[in-house]
Design an enzyme around this catalytic site. Structure first.
Site: not given
Ligand code: ASP
Length: 361
Positions: A226, A254
């Protein structure tokens, strides 16, 4: 020239000894800068958490998790990660040097990381359980706490730019799913098909996760990649941005912490800009990035000790590991993590660029 008298020689020797002692107390880290906080979690020898660096104008992260280990990392891989972080820092630095604001700087830095297949954002994003890609991103401006975010987009090459467009062109903060894709296209971002995001590495990770089963996947802490950025501009304006493909094998639909203001991203002028990486569910439950800010604003804490408390003391009690990069408007930069490693780097106001990819840096 007169020969030096003996007292001068003694004084020179004394100064030399003093200088040697001082420099060995501040060991040089990679990049040739004093390692003000060599301990990975931001705490040195049990003392109070210390900033990673000072006089920082821009910092980026490339994800937290199991560390890249020196012994298993060949020179090419090391260079690829360092170059990836440094390219992003240079992109943001160019914006700031031209007089651009911190929002434009964090967007520019994150776009470079999104385009780099090594990181789990944009190209190179992880697969969800349906072998698809759903991307999340957010941006926040510290001057007025304006924010924009997208969640679960499937056709946006640079989700951070879509997030910025939500902030600047809509009356909302977060757009999700197909309508967010459609908004981005209407706003001028050229759509990409899902195969644009495909990489062999992420496919192999999905296959491995499927074999291991969901319980093992939930425990997996490998570097997820990330990305995020924090910056301070010439007007002392703070901004933060975060972008991710989420977690490998996640359920379709999600949404993690990265697009959520207060969890994955937060910026408030005069206080802090913060971007998080780690087990998103816990960062949401712990309101991670906003808690760092509140500890500084309402608790009178400095950035390093606030970020350390959230990441290393509070979130592990909720069952989650990860890291945060945090920057205040004086350029104090902290990068604590409870995971073994966190890829990150920073640019100073003098233009130096430092990258940290191994836990011992
Ligand atoms: N926080 C991200 C998420 O949960 C993943 C990560 O940072 O590795 O979506």
């Amino acid at each position: 020239m007169r020969p030096r008298s003996r007292p001068w020689t003694v004084l020179a020797l004394a100064l030399l000894v003093a200088a040697t002692v001082t420099s060995s107390a501040l060991p040089l880290a990679a990049g040739g800068h004093p390692a003000s906080a060599a301990a990975p979690a931001g705490r040195d020898g049990g003392g109070p958490p210390r900033p990673e660096a000072r006089d920082v104008v821009l910092a980026v992260h490339g994800g937290a998790g199991t560390a890249l280990r020196r012994e298993d990392t060949d020179a090419r891989t090391e260079k690829a990660y360092r170059d990836g972080l440094a390219d992003a820092l240079r992109a943001g630095q160019r914006v700031l040097r031209r007089g651009g604001d911190s929002v434009a700087a964090v967007e520019a830095a994150v776009r470079v990381l999104e385009d780099n297949p090594l990181f789990n954002a944009g190209k190179g994003a992880v697969f969800n359980e349906d072998a698809g890609h759903e991307l999340d991103a957010s941006v926040m401006r510290g001057s007025d706490q304006a924010a924009g975010a997208v969640a679960g987009v499937r056709h946006v090459r640079n989700p951070v730019s879509a997030a910025r467009l939500v902030m600047e062109r809509t009356r909302h903060v977060l757009l999700a799913g197909e309508a967010a894709d459609a908004f981005a296209a209407r706003a001028g971002l050229v759509p990409v098909t899902q195969d644009y995001f495909w990489t062999q590495k992420r496919w192999d990770e999905l296959m491995k996760a499927k074999q291991a089963g969901p319980a093992a996947a939930a425990r997996d802490e490998s570097v997820t990649g990330t990305v995020g950025a924090v910056a301070v501009d010439a007007r002392r304006g703070l901004a933060a941005a975060t972008s991710t493909g989420g977690t490998t094998g996640k359920m379709a639909g999600r949404v993690g912490d990265s697009p959520l203001v207060g969890a994955g991203t937060y910026a408030r002028n005069g206080v802090v800009a913060a971007s998080a990486t780690g087990q998103g569910e816990v960062f949401i439950r712990g309101a991670a990035a906003a808690t760092v800010s509140h500890l500084v604003e309402f608790g009178g804490r400095d950035v390093a000790s606030a970020a350390y408390e959230v990441v290393v003391e509070r979130l592990p009690k909720l069952g989650g590991k990860g890291g945060i990069i945090a920057l205040d408007d004086h350029g104090t930069y902290a990068a604590p993590h409870s995971s073994e490693g966190m890829l990150h780097g920073y640019a100073t106001k003098d233009g130096d660029i430092v990258t940290r990819i191994f836990p011992d840096e």
